[in-house]
Design a protein around this motif. Structure first.
Motif, PDB file in Angstrom:
ATOM      1  N   LEU A   1     -52.748  24.864   6.545  1.00 54.60           N
ATOM      2  CA  LEU A   1     -52.377  25.718   5.417  1.00 54.60           C
ATOM      3  C   LEU A   1     -53.556  26.563   4.975  1.00 54.60           C
ATOM      4  O   LEU A   1     -53.428  27.781   4.746  1.00 54.60           O
ATOM      5  CB  LEU A   1     -51.874  24.849   4.257  1.00 54.60           C
ATOM      6  CG  LEU A   1     -51.746  25.526   2.887  1.00 54.60           C
ATOM      7  CD1 LEU A   1     -50.695  26.615   2.915  1.00 54.60           C
ATOM      8  CD2 LEU A   1     -51.418  24.486   1.817  1.00 54.60           C
TER       9      LEU A   1
ATOM     10  N   THR B   1     -42.985  29.847   1.758  1.00 55.77           N
ATOM     11  CA  THR B   1     -43.354  29.542   3.141  1.00 55.77           C
ATOM     12  C   THR B   1     -43.505  28.039   3.302  1.00 55.77           C
ATOM     13  O   THR B   1     -44.278  27.405   2.569  1.00 55.77           O
ATOM     14  CB  THR B   1     -44.657  30.244   3.539  1.00 55.77           C
ATOM     15  OG1 THR B   1     -44.484  31.658   3.423  1.00 55.77           O
ATOM     16  CG2 THR B   1     -45.035  29.918   4.973  1.00 55.77           C
ATOM     17  N   ILE B   2     -42.770  27.476   4.251  1.00 51.39           N
ATOM     18  CA  ILE B   2     -42.867  26.048   4.573  1.00 51.39           C
ATOM     19  C   ILE B   2     -43.893  25.875   5.684  1.00 51.39           C
ATOM     20  O   ILE B   2     -43.686  26.328   6.804  1.00 51.39           O
ATOM     21  CB  ILE B   2     -41.510  25.488   5.066  1.00 51.39           C
ATOM     22  CG1 ILE B   2     -40.388  25.793   4.085  1.00 51.39           C
ATOM     23  CG2 ILE B   2     -41.622  23.986   5.318  1.00 51.39           C
ATOM     24  CD1 ILE B   2     -38.998  25.525   4.677  1.00 51.39           C
ATOM     25  N   HIS B   3     -44.983  25.201   5.375  1.00 51.18           N
ATOM     26  CA  HIS B   3     -45.974  24.891   6.408  1.00 51.18           C
ATOM     27  C   HIS B   3     -45.710  23.515   7.009  1.00 51.18           C
ATOM     28  O   HIS B   3     -46.017  23.290   8.182  1.00 51.18           O
ATOM     29  CB  HIS B   3     -47.383  24.962   5.824  1.00 51.18           C
ATOM     30  CG  HIS B   3     -47.781  26.347   5.405  1.00 51.18           C
ATOM     31  ND1 HIS B   3     -48.516  27.188   6.211  1.00 51.18           N
ATOM     32  CD2 HIS B   3     -47.515  27.052   4.276  1.00 51.18           C
ATOM     33  CE1 HIS B   3     -48.694  28.350   5.585  1.00 51.18           C
ATOM     34  NE2 HIS B   3     -48.095  28.287   4.421  1.00 51.18           N
ATOM     35  N   ASN B   4     -45.165  22.591   6.213  1.00 52.15           N
ATOM     36  CA  ASN B   4     -44.797  21.274   6.734  1.00 52.15           C
ATOM     37  C   ASN B   4     -43.792  20.650   5.772  1.00 52.15           C
ATOM     38  O   ASN B   4     -44.161  20.268   4.661  1.00 52.15           O
ATOM     39  CB  ASN B   4     -46.014  20.368   6.889  1.00 52.15           C
ATOM     40  CG  ASN B   4     -45.693  19.089   7.651  1.00 52.15           C
ATOM     41  OD1 ASN B   4     -44.537  18.667   7.733  1.00 52.15           O
ATOM     42  ND2 ASN B   4     -46.709  18.466   8.222  1.00 52.15           N
ATOM     43  N   ILE B   5     -42.551  20.549   6.190  1.00 52.06           N
ATOM     44  CA  ILE B   5     -41.493  20.072   5.298  1.00 52.06           C
ATOM     45  C   ILE B   5     -41.607  18.580   5.003  1.00 52.06           C
ATOM     46  O   ILE B   5     -40.929  18.066   4.102  1.00 52.06           O
ATOM     47  CB  ILE B   5     -40.104  20.404   5.884  1.00 52.06           C
ATOM     48  CG1 ILE B   5     -39.058  20.505   4.765  1.00 52.06           C
ATOM     49  CG2 ILE B   5     -39.702  19.394   6.951  1.00 52.06           C
ATOM     50  CD1 ILE B   5     -37.752  21.110   5.196  1.00 52.06           C
TER      51      ILE B   5
ATOM     52  N   THR C   1     -41.078  30.122   7.645  1.00 47.70           N
ATOM     53  CA  THR C   1     -41.838  29.000   8.160  1.00 47.70           C
ATOM     54  C   THR C   1     -42.653  29.473   9.348  1.00 47.70           C
ATOM     55  O   THR C   1     -42.578  30.640   9.730  1.00 47.70           O
ATOM     56  CB  THR C   1     -40.934  27.808   8.499  1.00 47.70           C
ATOM     57  OG1 THR C   1     -41.754  26.649   8.715  1.00 47.70           O
ATOM     58  CG2 THR C   1     -40.074  28.072   9.721  1.00 47.70           C
TER      59      THR C   1
ATOM     60  N   HIS D   1     -46.774  29.098  -1.138  1.00 53.66           N
ATOM     61  CA  HIS D   1     -47.025  28.336   0.091  1.00 53.66           C
ATOM     62  C   HIS D   1     -46.921  26.837  -0.164  1.00 53.66           C
ATOM     63  O   HIS D   1     -47.694  26.269  -0.943  1.00 53.66           O
ATOM     64  CB  HIS D   1     -48.411  28.673   0.650  1.00 53.66           C
ATOM     65  CG  HIS D   1     -48.539  30.074   1.146  1.00 53.66           C
ATOM     66  ND1 HIS D   1     -48.365  30.420   2.459  1.00 53.66           N
ATOM     67  CD2 HIS D   1     -48.795  31.231   0.489  1.00 53.66           C
ATOM     68  CE1 HIS D   1     -48.520  31.726   2.604  1.00 53.66           C
ATOM     69  NE2 HIS D   1     -48.781  32.239   1.421  1.00 53.66           N
ATOM     70  N   ASP D   2     -45.964  26.200   0.489  1.00 56.93           N
ATOM     71  CA  ASP D   2     -45.766  24.755   0.471  1.00 56.93           C
ATOM     72  C   ASP D   2     -45.417  24.231  -0.928  1.00 56.93           C
ATOM     73  O   ASP D   2     -45.314  24.973  -1.898  1.00 56.93           O
ATOM     74  CB  ASP D   2     -46.952  24.033   1.088  1.00 56.93           C
ATOM     75  CG  ASP D   2     -46.699  23.647   2.545  1.00 56.93           C
ATOM     76  OD1 ASP D   2     -45.590  23.882   3.052  1.00 56.93           O
ATOM     77  OD2 ASP D   2     -47.612  23.112   3.196  1.00 56.93           O
ATOM     78  N   TRP D   3     -45.231  22.907  -1.012  1.00 55.50           N
ATOM     79  CA  TRP D   3     -44.660  22.325  -2.228  1.00 55.50           C
ATOM     80  C   TRP D   3     -45.527  22.557  -3.460  1.00 55.50           C
ATOM     81  O   TRP D   3     -45.005  22.690  -4.578  1.00 55.50           O
ATOM     82  CB  TRP D   3     -44.385  20.829  -2.039  1.00 55.50           C
ATOM     83  CG  TRP D   3     -45.593  19.919  -2.104  1.00 55.50           C
ATOM     84  CD1 TRP D   3     -46.292  19.410  -1.060  1.00 55.50           C
ATOM     85  CD2 TRP D   3     -46.199  19.375  -3.284  1.00 55.50           C
ATOM     86  NE1 TRP D   3     -47.318  18.601  -1.495  1.00 55.50           N
ATOM     87  CE2 TRP D   3     -47.276  18.551  -2.858  1.00 55.50           C
ATOM     88  CE3 TRP D   3     -45.961  19.505  -4.653  1.00 55.50           C
ATOM     89  CZ2 TRP D   3     -48.106  17.866  -3.756  1.00 55.50           C
ATOM     90  CZ3 TRP D   3     -46.781  18.826  -5.557  1.00 55.50           C
ATOM     91  CH2 TRP D   3     -47.831  18.013  -5.107  1.00 55.50           C
TER      92      TRP D   3
ATOM     93  N   GLN E   1     -43.077  17.221   0.335  1.00 56.44           N
ATOM     94  CA  GLN E   1     -42.098  17.931  -0.486  1.00 56.44           C
ATOM     95  C   GLN E   1     -42.416  17.941  -1.973  1.00 56.44           C
ATOM     96  O   GLN E   1     -41.792  18.693  -2.716  1.00 56.44           O
ATOM     97  CB  GLN E   1     -40.709  17.333  -0.267  1.00 56.44           C
ATOM     98  CG  GLN E   1     -40.215  17.482   1.158  1.00 56.44           C
ATOM     99  CD  GLN E   1     -38.766  17.056   1.325  1.00 56.44           C
ATOM    100  OE1 GLN E   1     -38.050  16.838   0.348  1.00 56.44           O
ATOM    101  NE2 GLN E   1     -38.332  16.939   2.568  1.00 56.44           N
TER     102      GLN E   1
ATOM    103  N   LEU F   1     -40.580  21.359  -3.572  1.00 64.39           N
ATOM    104  CA  LEU F   1     -40.215  22.195  -2.432  1.00 64.39           C
ATOM    105  C   LEU F   1     -38.740  22.572  -2.488  1.00 64.39           C
ATOM    106  O   LEU F   1     -38.369  23.718  -2.207  1.00 64.39           O
ATOM    107  CB  LEU F   1     -40.544  21.486  -1.119  1.00 64.39           C
ATOM    108  CG  LEU F   1     -40.287  22.307   0.145  1.00 64.39           C
ATOM    109  CD1 LEU F   1     -41.122  23.574   0.154  1.00 64.39           C
ATOM    110  CD2 LEU F   1     -40.560  21.488   1.402  1.00 64.39           C
TER     111      LEU F   1
END
Length: 479
Positions: free
Chosen positions: A19, A161-165, A212, A137-139, A168, A200
């Motif tokens: 990230l 933008t989801i970098h890693n779901i 993503t 960016h991200d949660w 959360q 998230l």
């Protein structure tokens, strides 16, 4: 166009993963597309030190029982805005974890404050600056679209933008009132996620669009095995979901000018890589064979990263005559298992526990091949660094790994397009097969050198991806 990035990390100031690299590198590429980005970060100690001469931008009064303000400055080529809230962010070490290694108990307040600050900034235009678009960016930044929606005021469009779901930001229901979230939003159609407040989830519901970090991951997220409970929402919003492959900073990761390696080299003279191989072997106390590859791993040591699969495949790696240098830390049982493997195989396996940015450059420059056996990988950056440094990646066929590495199958080798090795299904047996394929090709020096040169010329920078982001931004701002 003016764009506000809202994030909890940004290289080189604060980093725990990819990230930070994306948030730190993408603005420069977007500038070439005519898009000016300002990055809003918490003023952790390292960020505050970098912005020592920052100018006040906006007084926020009190945020969650303490004074807060926004300050702005330009550092390391980035236009930064920092949220100064000492009661929330003036803490050493990891930005998310306390000294006990557990999440800070007030993380919901810390990153709720970041999102509130972002929404107030986007709505108020301090000193005449107002973003045309907000990219969360991200949660940790994902409540920003929710706050803008709940404000009821005209607001810029938002992109999450989801970098890693897998991460959360889930918290007990009672925090909703503390975060000033309206109770009407605590529903399955809002920010509620199985009885909890989902940061998230809120971003995915209230943002105008979702991005993503690779096309394959965008498709995978709509499947139960990857969506982490959010696959239904993402399927419903598939028309607003875009996958854009990450790039890397070609000035930081450049084997021809890298200050962290003994011998600099490029695609025209990859043979100088041998000097770095020797230095890497000395650093990890290895005695690698000239006729078998020296593999490396640079990773969090977790099962998500497939390190348990590599443990199972180690006997097959050693049977090829290959060696392994590993840099990483994570789950204690994996750390112990790899340390034991190194002790049992002196000269063949070397392990350094922890993370060292400089050492990671030597690993990329000195190893022949990098192993990335992740069970899932939104994008992955280490395989991109591997391509750039001619360190041929062995990757699981998932997410951005599948999108960025061309497998050395018979057709790809015949066409002269292969850049690495993919394996599937993601199990120890197929990983061992891929390792053996790499070792077999290494035994053909001419073919291996050709693939190294091809990998080093493979485009891994931000230019094409930045153009796609720019097009998406313009579409959102001027629908």
């Amino acid at each position: 166009m003016q764009v506000l990035f809202v994030a909890s990390e940004c290289a080189p100031f604060v980093k725990t993963g990819g990230l930070a690299d994306v948030v730190g590198a993408l603005p420069a590429a977007l500038a070439r597309e005519g898009i000016a980005v300002r990055v809003l970060l918490p003023a952790y100690p390292a960020v505050a030190a970098a912005l020592e001469e920052a100018e006040p931008l906006m007084d926020l009064g009190r945020l969650f029982s303490g004074p807060a303000r926004l300050v702005a400055g330009r550092v390391e080529g980035l236009d930064l805005i920092a949220l100064e809230a000492p009661h929330l962010f003036e803490r050493p070490g990891n930005p998310y974890l306390g000294p006990d290694g557990l999440d800070w108990p007030d993380n919901h307040l810390r990153f709720g404050a970041l999102c509130q600050a972002a929404s107030r900034l986007a709505l108020s235009a301090p000193k005449g600056w107002r973003p045309d678009l907000v990219n969360a960016h991200d949660w940790q930044a994902a409540l920003t679209p929710a706050y803008l929606t709940f404000s009821g005021k005209p607001a810029p469009p938002t992109l999450i933008t989801i970098h890693n779901i897998a991460f959360q930001g889930l918290f007990p229901r009672k925090v909703a009132s503390l975060l000033n979230l309206p109770s009407k939003g605590f529903t399955p159609e809002g920010y509620e996620f199985y009885g909890k407040v989902g940061f998230l989830k809120a971003g995915l519901v209230y943002a105008q669009a979702i991005a993503t970090v690779s096309p394959s991951y965008a498709r995978e997220l709509r499947r139960p095995e990857f969506g982490m409970g959010l696959e239904g929402l993402l399927t419903a919003r598939r028309a607003e979901l875009t996958g854009i492959l990450n790039g890397i900073d070609l000035t930081v990761w450049d084997p021809e000018h890298d200050p962290h390696i003994p011998a600099r080299y490029g695609a025209r003279r990859p043979e100088r890589k041998a000097v770095n191989r020797k230095a890497l072997a000395e650093r990890f106390r290895l005695e690698p064979s000239d006729s078998a590859p020296l593999f490396c791993v640079i990773s969090r040591m977790t099962r998500q990263k497939g390190l348990d699969l590599l443990l199972e495949a180690l006997p097959r790696l050693l049977d090829t005559g290959a060696s392994l240098a590993l840099l990483g830390s994570g789950e204690r049982d994996l750390e112990a298992a790899f340390s034991a493997a190194a002790k049992a195989n002196p000269g063949r396996i070397g392990v350094v526990l922890g993370y060292d940015e400089v050492l990671s450059h030597l690993l990329q420059a000195g190893a022949d091949s990098i192993l990335v056996p992740s069970r899932f990988e939104p994008c992955g950056l280490t395989q991109l660094y591997g391509l750039r440094y001619g360190t041929l990646p062995v990757v699981a066929r998932t997410g951005g790994l599948a999108d960025s590495v061309i497998d050395a199958n018979e057709a790809a080798l015949a066409k002269g397009v292969a850049t690495g090795f993919q394996f599937a299904p993601i199990e120890a047996g197929p990983l061992g097969d891929a390792i053996e394929r790499a070792a077999a090709l290494f035994a053909e020096p001419k073919a291996w050198r050709a693939m190294v040169r091809r990998a080093m010329r493979h485009p891994v920078g931000w230019d094409s991806s930045a153009a796609r982001y720019a097009a998406l931004f313009r579409e959102l701002v001027q629908p």
